[in-house]
Design a protein around this motif. Sequence first.
Motif, PDB file in Angstrom:
ATOM      1  N   ARG A 140     -68.603 -73.948  16.985  1.00 41.38           N
ATOM      2  CA  ARG A 140     -69.712 -73.002  17.007  1.00 41.38           C
ATOM      3  C   ARG A 140     -69.312 -71.673  16.380  1.00 41.38           C
ATOM      4  NH1 ARG A 140     -72.161 -74.308  22.712  1.00 41.38           N
ATOM      5  NH2 ARG A 140     -71.433 -76.421  22.967  1.00 41.38           N
ATOM      6  N   VAL A 141     -70.337 -70.937  15.943  1.00 40.87           N
ATOM      7  CA  VAL A 141     -70.145 -69.540  15.532  1.00 40.87           C
ATOM      8  C   VAL A 141     -70.637 -68.701  16.712  1.00 40.87           C
ATOM      9  CG1 VAL A 141     -70.549 -67.797  13.756  1.00 40.87           C
ATOM     10  CG2 VAL A 141     -70.651 -70.227  13.157  1.00 40.87           C
ATOM     11  N   ALA A 142     -69.741 -68.472  17.654  1.00 47.07           N
ATOM     12  CA  ALA A 142     -70.123 -67.768  18.879  1.00 47.07           C
ATOM     13  C   ALA A 142     -70.413 -66.309  18.580  1.00 47.07           C
ATOM     14  CB  ALA A 142     -69.012 -67.874  19.914  1.00 47.07           C
ATOM     15  N   GLN A 143     -71.422 -65.771  19.265  1.00 47.08           N
ATOM     16  CA  GLN A 143     -71.783 -64.369  19.137  1.00 47.08           C
ATOM     17  C   GLN A 143     -70.786 -63.585  20.001  1.00 47.08           C
ATOM     18  OE1 GLN A 143     -72.336 -61.212  18.673  1.00 47.08           O
ATOM     19  NE2 GLN A 143     -73.541 -61.063  20.545  1.00 47.08           N
ATOM     20  N   CYS A 144     -69.788 -63.012  19.361  1.00 45.07           N
ATOM     21  CA  CYS A 144     -68.669 -62.417  20.091  1.00 45.07           C
ATOM     22  C   CYS A 144     -68.673 -60.896  20.088  1.00 45.07           C
ATOM     23  CB  CYS A 144     -67.340 -62.920  19.501  1.00 45.07           C
ATOM     24  SG  CYS A 144     -66.959 -64.623  19.951  1.00 45.07           S
ATOM     25  N   SER A 145     -69.796 -60.258  19.774  1.00 46.50           N
ATOM     26  CA  SER A 145     -69.782 -58.800  19.679  1.00 46.50           C
ATOM     27  C   SER A 145     -69.416 -58.149  21.006  1.00 46.50           C
ATOM     28  CB  SER A 145     -71.147 -58.288  19.206  1.00 46.50           C
ATOM     29  OG  SER A 145     -72.147 -58.604  20.141  1.00 46.50           O
ATOM     30  N   THR A 146     -69.684 -58.800  22.124  1.00 47.35           N
ATOM     31  CA  THR A 146     -69.293 -58.255  23.432  1.00 47.35           C
ATOM     32  C   THR A 146     -68.343 -59.194  24.162  1.00 47.35           C
ATOM     33  OG1 THR A 146     -71.182 -59.283  24.543  1.00 47.35           O
ATOM     34  CG2 THR A 146     -71.510 -57.073  23.660  1.00 47.35           C
ATOM     35  N   GLY A 147     -67.747 -60.124  23.440  1.00 45.43           N
ATOM     36  CA  GLY A 147     -66.952 -61.141  24.120  1.00 45.43           C
ATOM     37  C   GLY A 147     -65.542 -61.312  23.599  1.00 45.43           C
ATOM     38  N   THR A 148     -64.962 -60.267  23.000  1.00 46.48           N
ATOM     39  CA  THR A 148     -63.584 -60.369  22.530  1.00 46.48           C
ATOM     40  C   THR A 148     -62.701 -59.366  23.262  1.00 46.48           C
ATOM     41  OG1 THR A 148     -63.871 -58.741  20.762  1.00 46.48           O
ATOM     42  CG2 THR A 148     -64.358 -61.049  20.222  1.00 46.48           C
ATOM     43  N   LEU A 149     -61.422 -59.652  23.282  1.00 42.97           N
ATOM     44  CA  LEU A 149     -60.463 -58.724  23.885  1.00 42.97           C
ATOM     45  C   LEU A 149     -60.511 -57.376  23.173  1.00 42.97           C
ATOM     46  CD1 LEU A 149     -58.107 -58.137  25.818  1.00 42.97           C
ATOM     47  CD2 LEU A 149     -56.572 -59.063  24.061  1.00 42.97           C
ATOM     48  N   GLU A 150     -60.611 -57.397  21.849  1.00 40.78           N
ATOM     49  CA  GLU A 150     -60.673 -56.156  21.084  1.00 40.78           C
ATOM     50  C   GLU A 150     -61.857 -55.304  21.517  1.00 40.78           C
ATOM     51  OE1 GLU A 150     -60.830 -54.703  16.394  1.00 40.78           O
ATOM     52  OE2 GLU A 150     -61.355 -56.763  16.937  1.00 40.78           O
ATOM     53  N   TYR A 151     -63.014 -55.950  21.749  1.00 40.22           N
ATOM     54  CA  TYR A 151     -64.210 -55.223  22.177  1.00 40.22           C
ATOM     55  C   TYR A 151     -63.975 -54.513  23.509  1.00 40.22           C
ATOM     56  CZ  TYR A 151     -68.469 -54.735  24.931  1.00 40.22           C
ATOM     57  OH  TYR A 151     -69.443 -54.262  25.778  1.00 40.22           O
ATOM     58  N   ILE A 152     -63.482 -55.230  24.514  1.00 37.52           N
ATOM     59  CA  ILE A 152     -63.361 -54.630  25.846  1.00 37.52           C
ATOM     60  C   ILE A 152     -62.238 -53.598  25.881  1.00 37.52           C
ATOM     61  CG2 ILE A 152     -61.807 -56.370  26.855  1.00 37.52           C
ATOM     62  CD1 ILE A 152     -64.852 -54.567  28.524  1.00 37.52           C
ATOM     63  N   GLN A 153     -61.207 -53.773  25.061  1.00 39.73           N
ATOM     64  CA  GLN A 153     -60.161 -52.755  24.990  1.00 39.73           C
ATOM     65  C   GLN A 153     -60.706 -51.458  24.398  1.00 39.73           C
ATOM     66  OE1 GLN A 153     -57.164 -54.943  22.796  1.00 39.73           O
ATOM     67  NE2 GLN A 153     -55.979 -55.387  24.647  1.00 39.73           N
ATOM     68  N   LYS A 154     -61.574 -51.570  23.407  1.00 32.50           N
ATOM     69  CA  LYS A 154     -62.195 -50.370  22.827  1.00 32.50           C
ATOM     70  C   LYS A 154     -63.092 -49.681  23.851  1.00 32.50           C
ATOM     71  CE  LYS A 154     -62.191 -51.533  17.896  1.00 32.50           C
ATOM     72  NZ  LYS A 154     -63.025 -51.872  16.712  1.00 32.50           N
ATOM     73  N   ARG A 155     -63.798 -50.476  24.637  1.00 36.43           N
ATOM     74  CA  ARG A 155     -64.660 -49.907  25.682  1.00 36.43           C
ATOM     75  C   ARG A 155     -63.824 -49.138  26.709  1.00 36.43           C
ATOM     76  NH1 ARG A 155     -70.181 -49.705  26.189  1.00 36.43           N
ATOM     77  NH2 ARG A 155     -70.345 -50.911  28.116  1.00 36.43           N
ATOM     78  N   CYS A 156     -62.682 -49.705  27.075  1.00 33.01           N
ATOM     79  CA  CYS A 156     -61.802 -49.016  28.024  1.00 33.01           C
ATOM     80  C   CYS A 156     -61.318 -47.690  27.442  1.00 33.01           C
ATOM     81  CB  CYS A 156     -60.608 -49.899  28.378  1.00 33.01           C
ATOM     82  SG  CYS A 156     -61.015 -51.322  29.404  1.00 33.01           S
ATOM     83  N   SER A 157     -60.951 -47.698  26.178  1.00 35.32           N
ATOM     84  CA  SER A 157     -60.487 -46.469  25.524  1.00 35.32           C
ATOM     85  C   SER A 157     -61.578 -45.403  25.532  1.00 35.32           C
ATOM     86  CB  SER A 157     -60.057 -46.761  24.085  1.00 35.32           C
ATOM     87  OG  SER A 157     -58.963 -47.653  24.064  1.00 35.32           O
TER      88      SER A 157
END
Length: 579
Positions: A398-415
């Motif tokens: 599948r081409v999963a919609q990962c805009s809110t589902g990657t480690l990079e995303y949540i690490q940026k949110r924490c920052s």
Amino acid sequence: MKRSDDSEREKRRKRRRLLQELGEQRIPFLSPTDPGFQQLWDASYSGLALRQAGALPEGLHERVQSALTTLRRRGCLLRDLVRVRDRDVFTAVSRALVGQPGCTYRYLDTRLFTIPWHCEEDEGQTQTGGPGEKACCDPDLRSACKALWELNQFFCTDIQQYKNARGLKRKHSESENSGSQEVSKEESGSEKAEKDQMLEEKGERLEKEERKEGEEDSDSGQGCSHSSPSQPSPSSPVHFNITLINYMDPTSMTQLKEEPYYGMGKMAVGWHHDENLVPLSPVAVYSYSCPGETKSEVGKAAEEKEGKTSNEGKKEDEEGASRVKEEAGGDEGTSKEEAEKEKTCWRVGLKVAWDIHTPGLALPLQSGDCYYMTDDLNRTHQHCVLAGDTARFSSTHRVAQCSTGTLEYIQKRCSEALENIHTDPETGTKSLRSLLPATLQHIEDIHNEVEFEWLRQYWFQGRRYARFCSWWSKPMEGLETDWKEMERMTQLLLAVVEDENSVQENRRDMAETLLNALTDRQQHRQTWRDRCQSSLAQTLPPEEAPVDRPHWSSDDPDMPLSFDLSDIISRVESLLWRM
């Protein structure tokens, strides 16, 4: 994202309406042995493409099937404990997620964490501590995941060629049709306008229904995205970023749900749309039927526990299309023996969503066959998987919609959140940089997202894979460290709100923001505690059982706030009453 009550009620209403309208009757469906099968496929299911086993490169079958067996033997395929209508249920299939490092896939309030496929381009990301550190998986598992990446690469290339060939054929057909339409127009202007209006309304209605449906089946491996990215161009390259591996042995199941609308037979996976995908992106599925494995063959693999279960093309290039069509529907006088043989095969069933007039389609899958769902088939149609007589693996790319589902995303949110905390370089005293309600709300939203969408999801069942793959261990430690700092930020906000001598003009707004965040947090913590202590969770062996983490006692010196927020919520409520 939790489905809405309105959406769930609407789905149930539609199901009741369909079943009432049908009564004791069943909608017809066609298989390859039925007259008109190919015509139905062409007319109503043109987005479905079949690739027979012989179309795959030499040696790939052996490597992929060995990889799937390895995942099963190692105990990597596990039944998920998912949430359906506020109840916990086990999935009927055992599964694992393999894909790009740091990707996740969310479905039915459950986040799956990838075991990385070990391709050359991601090699630097598959060490536990970065390049130079030891690999996150042992050689046996690395080899298995790499074989699945090879299959993924084949699918990316092959489906792009299929789309290109189909696009050329469609353009050629349209140019021929436009010439003939110029010569003879059978519809008057008013009739055409009326017809166009009806088609437009039908399309809008369909789109509306699709948005409401959410998850159609508790075992479909689907999910909900937090955002809606732009649709890809039909000519843009296909890059599958994950594959969901499924395994089921029907002989080991106590009961399988009967397909309710067509009488197609026992369902391994119920009717659904695949969710959490980039809109209009294709799906590629590899099917491998095999003899069921005995417990002794599984070895150290965790035994699947009994519990409640929830049921979850034709090739348009010249050579593939002709071969598939001839074999699938060319001989309409096929013997009854072949029809009976079809029922023992695993099959994929398709239907037009919420339509009782168009016959369904049931396509048998031989071991090693693949099928593609292209164009808008996944949006406008639903599909199910009909159980055969043997055990079966599937690898669903599948081409999963990962805009809110990657480690990079949540690490940026924490920052983003941690930018609002200031530490005095001389005293070490911490304070909040901004007290604007909008900023505080943003930070508390991130706080809740880290705790409930990542940490608790991981410890509920994602950490089961740490036995086989250590990739997520250090990232989750980092997220927990950031989350603890956000707990301290909430404590600082509480201190400002409770300071009677504070001269902050927006103190009431701050208190309301804090109260909403704490109330939401308290409710979610209780839900996760209940899930971890549910009767089904207790049936799992220790290495698979959910862990209620983060959790701490009220006198833990390392934690700035208590786990139970009831007293703090009462204090803030009383404060608001006095303001």
